[in-house]
Write a protein that holds these residues in place. Structure first.
Motif, PDB file in Angstrom:
ATOM      1  N   UNK A 147       0.712  -1.268  -0.135  1.00 57.37           N
ATOM      2  CA  UNK A 147      -0.125   0.047   0.024  1.00 57.37           C
ATOM      3  C   UNK A 147       0.914   1.268  -0.045  1.00 57.37           C
ATOM      4  N   UNK A 148       0.347   2.349  -0.707  1.00 59.22           N
ATOM      5  CA  UNK A 148       1.061   3.548  -0.788  1.00 59.22           C
ATOM      6  C   UNK A 148       0.163   4.673  -0.160  1.00 59.22           C
ATOM      7  N   UNK A 149       0.713   5.469   0.892  1.00 60.02           N
ATOM      8  CA  UNK A 149       0.062   6.382   1.590  1.00 60.02           C
ATOM      9  C   UNK A 149      -1.052   5.839   2.219  1.00 60.02           C
ATOM     10  N   UNK A 158       2.080  -4.632   3.898  1.00 60.24           N
ATOM     11  CA  UNK A 158       3.407  -3.794   3.848  1.00 60.24           C
ATOM     12  C   UNK A 158       2.844  -2.107   3.293  1.00 60.24           C
ATOM     13  N   UNK A 159       3.489  -1.373   3.844  1.00 59.94           N
ATOM     14  CA  UNK A 159       2.952  -0.108   3.468  1.00 59.94           C
ATOM     15  C   UNK A 159       4.192   0.744   3.162  1.00 59.94           C
ATOM     16  N   UNK A 320       6.588 -14.933   3.898  1.00 56.86           N
ATOM     17  CA  UNK A 320       5.996 -15.016   5.527  1.00 56.86           C
ATOM     18  C   UNK A 320       6.881 -14.109   6.233  1.00 56.86           C
ATOM     19  N   UNK A 321       7.750 -13.188   5.641  1.00 59.17           N
ATOM     20  CA  UNK A 321       8.439 -12.616   6.830  1.00 59.17           C
ATOM     21  C   UNK A 321       7.463 -11.133   7.321  1.00 59.17           C
ATOM     22  N   UNK A 322       7.983 -10.813   8.420  1.00 62.19           N
ATOM     23  CA  UNK A 322       7.211  -9.710   9.008  1.00 62.19           C
ATOM     24  C   UNK A 322       6.912  -8.442   8.181  1.00 62.19           C
ATOM     25  N   UNK A 323       5.513  -8.043   8.264  1.00 65.10           N
ATOM     26  CA  UNK A 323       5.160  -6.823   7.648  1.00 65.10           C
ATOM     27  C   UNK A 323       5.861  -5.832   8.065  1.00 65.10           C
ATOM     28  N   UNK A 324       5.721  -4.648   7.402  1.00 64.85           N
ATOM     29  CA  UNK A 324       6.190  -3.481   7.823  1.00 64.85           C
ATOM     30  C   UNK A 324       5.642  -2.202   7.311  1.00 64.85           C
ATOM     31  N   UNK A 325       5.885  -1.010   7.801  1.00 60.06           N
ATOM     32  CA  UNK A 325       5.581   0.483   7.399  1.00 60.06           C
ATOM     33  C   UNK A 325       7.026   1.107   6.870  1.00 60.06           C
TER      34      UNK A 325
END
Length: 355
Positions: A147-149, A158-159, A320-325
């Motif tokens: 995702x963006x913004x 993920x963002x 499967x790795x951790x999502x992040x911003x």
């Protein structure tokens, strides 16, 4: 195990030809989704995907979901530029781009699901859409999504975004350091990103020992267009005496800054001699014709598209790795619209001991 032996082994396990397996692992687009899924499944189990260069983007089709205005250079130029960067990045990998126009709030979920369910869609980038249900469906699609913004409160996607909190803080901090009191934030608050800028602005007030008061420090525009901004600032100026006007105004966009400059000029108020103006925009906007070289907080724009593609690459390799911003910083452009008035306001600042 050598590369050729790995390809031959995957071919035996999948029933595909070695040339097809090789095309999949090389990131070529002329492979069926079913073949790609078979190859990826076995390649992951064998640990092969970890050895594939990060420069490859193993996809057939990328779906970009954004507000309708984002697909036109004559409407939302900010998101349009981000999309152009995404398209440029994936063109190197022979990947097809499919676009899905959705409203910011209450998007067409059925239309999104139809686009999402296409068998050749291998990844999704969602730009500037605020809808929890859409996020949930995207997360459950078992396809990589960036995702963006936007921000997924359930932390499943993920963002990548501009660091709007820091941008709001830094814009206000810059003006406070120049000696400006009070400072007015003139912005729309349609999206969560704008609220984050407001929170950053409030934090800067707190650190400079200024009690934030909405009536003094905030003017809300009904939209982001120049016409609405001109109506809002004209009304504001009519309702305030000259001596009660702010020392500086932070404008949430270039159209708002232009409208504010026009309104102040019409009243005989000079910029920056009487009131300073600071804009929030991005580098591409700085190239457009403008009556003044605004001091601006420049937002990351095309950088959002670049980073979104790199995140997508990482997610394909590490599902499967951790999502992040990922938050991208802005930067100050020093123009001609902000005066340094600190010398006029020495009484506001404590003098160092011994002077």
């Amino acid at each position: 195990m050598t590369g050729k032996l790995k390809i031959r082994q995957i071919a035996e396990l999948t029933g595909l030809s070695p040339s097809t397996v090789s095309r999949v692992l090389a990131g070529k687009a002329n492979v069926s989704p079913q073949a790609k899924e078979k190859v990826f499944t076995h390649a992951r189990n064998m640990g092969i995907l970890r050895d594939i260069p990060a420069s490859r983007l193993l996809m057939n089709t990328l779906l970009i979901c954004a507000p309708p205005a984002a697909f036109s250079p004559h409407e939302d130029l900010y998101y349009y530029e981000a999309i152009q960067e995404i398209t440029a990045e994936v063109s190197r990998f022979d990947i097809h781009v499919r676009k899905c126009a959705l409203t910011v709030n209450d998007p067409d979920i059925a239309g999104f699901m139809q686009a999402l369910s296409q068998s050749d869609v291998d990844g999704i980038i969602i730009i500037g859409i605020d809808d929890v249900m859409l996020y949930r469906l995207a997360a459950e699609s078992n396809k990589p999504v960036v995702m963006i913004n936007a921000k997924d409160s359930e932390m499943r996607l993920d963002c990548v975004s501009a660091d709007h909190y820091s941008i709001g803080y830094s814009a206000a901090h810059y003006l406070f350091q120049k000696g400006h009191r009070p400072v007015l934030l003139f912005t729309d608050l349609r999206r969560e990103t704008m609220m984050q800028r407001l929170d950053g602005f409030k934090r800067a007030c707190l650190e400079h020992h200024i009690a934030f008061d909405e009536a003094t420090h905030l003017l809300i525009n009904k939209g982001n267009g120049k016409e609405q901004a001109r109506e809002s600032i004209d009304k504001y100026l009519r309702e305030h005496k000259r001596e009660t006007l702010p020392s500086a105004i932070v404008c949430g966009s270039t159209p708002i800054a232009h409208a504010t400059l026009e309104a102040l000029t019409a009243m005989g108020i000079r910029v920056p001699e009487d009131i300073s103006l600071m804009s929030m925009d991005f580098a591409h906007e700085m190239k457009t014709a403008t009556p003044m070289n605004f001091t601006s907080m420049l937002l990351p724009c095309r950088e959002l598209g670049t980073e979104a593609v790199y995140i997508l690459q990482s997610r394909l390799m590490r599902a499967t790795s951790a999502k992040f911003n990922l938050l991208l910083q802005g930067k100050i452009h020093s123009g001609q619209s902000v005066a340094d008035v600190k010398w006029k306001r020495k009484g506001l600042y404590p003098q160092p001991v011994g002077l």
